[in-house]
Motif scaffolding. Structure first.
Motif, short mmCIF file in Angstrom:
data_model
loop_
_atom_site.label_atom_id
_atom_site.label_comp_id
_atom_site.label_asym_id
_atom_site.label_seq_id
_atom_site.Cartn_x
_atom_site.Cartn_y
_atom_site.Cartn_z
N THR A 51 -6.19 -11.15 -4.52
CA THR A 51 -4.97 -10.34 -4.51
C THR A 51 -4.35 -10.24 -5.89
O THR A 51 -4.04 -9.14 -6.38
CB THR A 51 -3.94 -10.91 -3.50
N LEU A 52 -4.15 -11.37 -6.54
CA LEU A 52 -3.54 -11.36 -7.87
C LEU A 52 -4.47 -10.70 -8.88
O LEU A 52 -4.01 -10.03 -9.81
CB LEU A 52 -3.17 -12.78 -8.30
N TYR A 53 -5.78 -10.82 -8.69
CA TYR A 53 -6.72 -10.12 -9.57
C TYR A 53 -6.49 -8.62 -9.50
O TYR A 53 -6.38 -7.95 -10.53
CB TYR A 53 -8.17 -10.44 -9.21
N ASP A 54 -6.42 -8.07 -8.28
CA ASP A 54 -6.20 -6.63 -8.12
C ASP A 54 -4.87 -6.21 -8.74
O ASP A 54 -4.79 -5.17 -9.41
CB ASP A 54 -6.23 -6.24 -6.64
N GLU A 55 -3.84 -7.02 -8.56
CA GLU A 55 -2.53 -6.71 -9.15
C GLU A 55 -2.60 -6.79 -10.67
O GLU A 55 -1.98 -5.97 -11.37
CB GLU A 55 -1.47 -7.67 -8.61
N THR A 58 -4.34 -3.60 -11.98
CA THR A 58 -3.43 -2.45 -11.81
C THR A 58 -2.28 -2.52 -12.81
O THR A 58 -1.96 -1.54 -13.49
CB THR A 58 -2.89 -2.40 -10.37
N ASP A 59 -1.64 -3.68 -12.89
CA ASP A 59 -0.48 -3.83 -13.78
C ASP A 59 -0.88 -3.83 -15.25
O ASP A 59 -0.07 -3.43 -16.11
CB ASP A 59 0.29 -5.11 -13.43
N GLU A 64 2.29 -3.72 -17.74
CA GLU A 64 3.33 -4.61 -17.25
C GLU A 64 3.32 -5.88 -18.11
O GLU A 64 2.25 -6.41 -18.43
CB GLU A 64 3.10 -4.97 -15.78
N ALA A 67 1.14 -8.91 -17.08
CA ALA A 67 -0.30 -8.65 -17.17
C ALA A 67 -0.77 -8.64 -18.62
O ALA A 67 -1.83 -9.20 -18.95
CB ALA A 67 -0.66 -7.35 -16.47
N PRO A 148 3.37 -11.37 -9.69
CA PRO A 148 3.79 -10.59 -8.53
C PRO A 148 3.44 -11.25 -7.19
O PRO A 148 4.06 -10.95 -6.17
CB PRO A 148 3.07 -9.26 -8.69
N SER A 149 2.43 -12.10 -7.17
CA SER A 149 2.09 -12.82 -5.93
C SER A 149 1.50 -14.18 -6.32
O SER A 149 1.28 -14.47 -7.48
CB SER A 149 1.11 -12.02 -5.06
N ARG A 151 -0.91 -17.30 -6.98
CA ARG A 151 -2.25 -17.48 -7.55
C ARG A 151 -3.02 -18.42 -6.63
O ARG A 151 -2.50 -19.44 -6.19
CB ARG A 151 -2.12 -18.08 -8.95
#
Length: 166
Positions: A51-55, A58-59, A64, A67, A148-149, A151
């Motif tokens: 999940t954090l990898y995808d964020e 993207t970020d 961001e 990131a 954002p979420s 780790r």
């Protein structure tokens, strides 16, 4: 978008024949670039969790601050050092240490040269990646509130290895 590129494969983790106009250079560079795409994602997913990898990806594209800060922690653009590069090189060497032929795995023979095992160098590269990864984990822990979420780091790969497999 990759965090590193072929320019990080110098000195201890040098990959020969990745520049120039010779056909072998383009084949080797293409192989290395495929390894970067595969193993950089593997490294980051193990480090961050899916999940954090995808964020992160993207970020990072949106610049961001969390990131870009993590990207900067993952690579030193001045000295061309990154735990990702050491990790990728280990797996690239592991895949290329032998050639797969129609009759099985084979080791190349060279005239006027003695082939030696790359196992020690591979272990040193992997272990350096792990030592550097602990620094990245410290950075992530210090900046946990900015993420954002949560780790979810896999822990089964964060240990040193040796050529004997023990």
């Amino acid at each position: 978008m990759s965090i590193i590129d072929s320019s990080y494969f110098v000195e201890d983790i040098s990959v020969p024949n990745i520049s120039g106009s010779h056909p072998a250079a383009s084949v080797t560079l293409a192989s290395l670039n495929r390894a970067i795409l595969t193993y950089e994602r593997d490294y980051l997913t193990r480090l961050l969790g899916p999940t954090l990898y995808d964020e992160f990806i993207t970020d990072l594209a949106a610049s961001e601050p969390w990131a870009t800060g993590l990207r900067d922690e993952l690579r030193d653009t001045t000295n061309l050092i990154s735990p990702i590069a050491f990790y990728v090189w280990y797996y690239w060497m592991r895949r290329n240490a032998t050639a797969i032929t129609g009759s099985g795995a084979a080791e190349a023979k060279h005239e006027n040269a003695t082939t030696v095992s790359p196992a020690v160098d591979m272990c040193e590269a992997y272990n350096k990646a792990m030592r550097m990864t602990w620094d990245v984990i410290d950075y992530l822990n210090e900046h946990a509130d900015d993420l954002p979420s949560a780790r979810v780091t896999e822990s089964n790969w964060l240990h040193p290895i040796n050529p004997f497999g023990i």
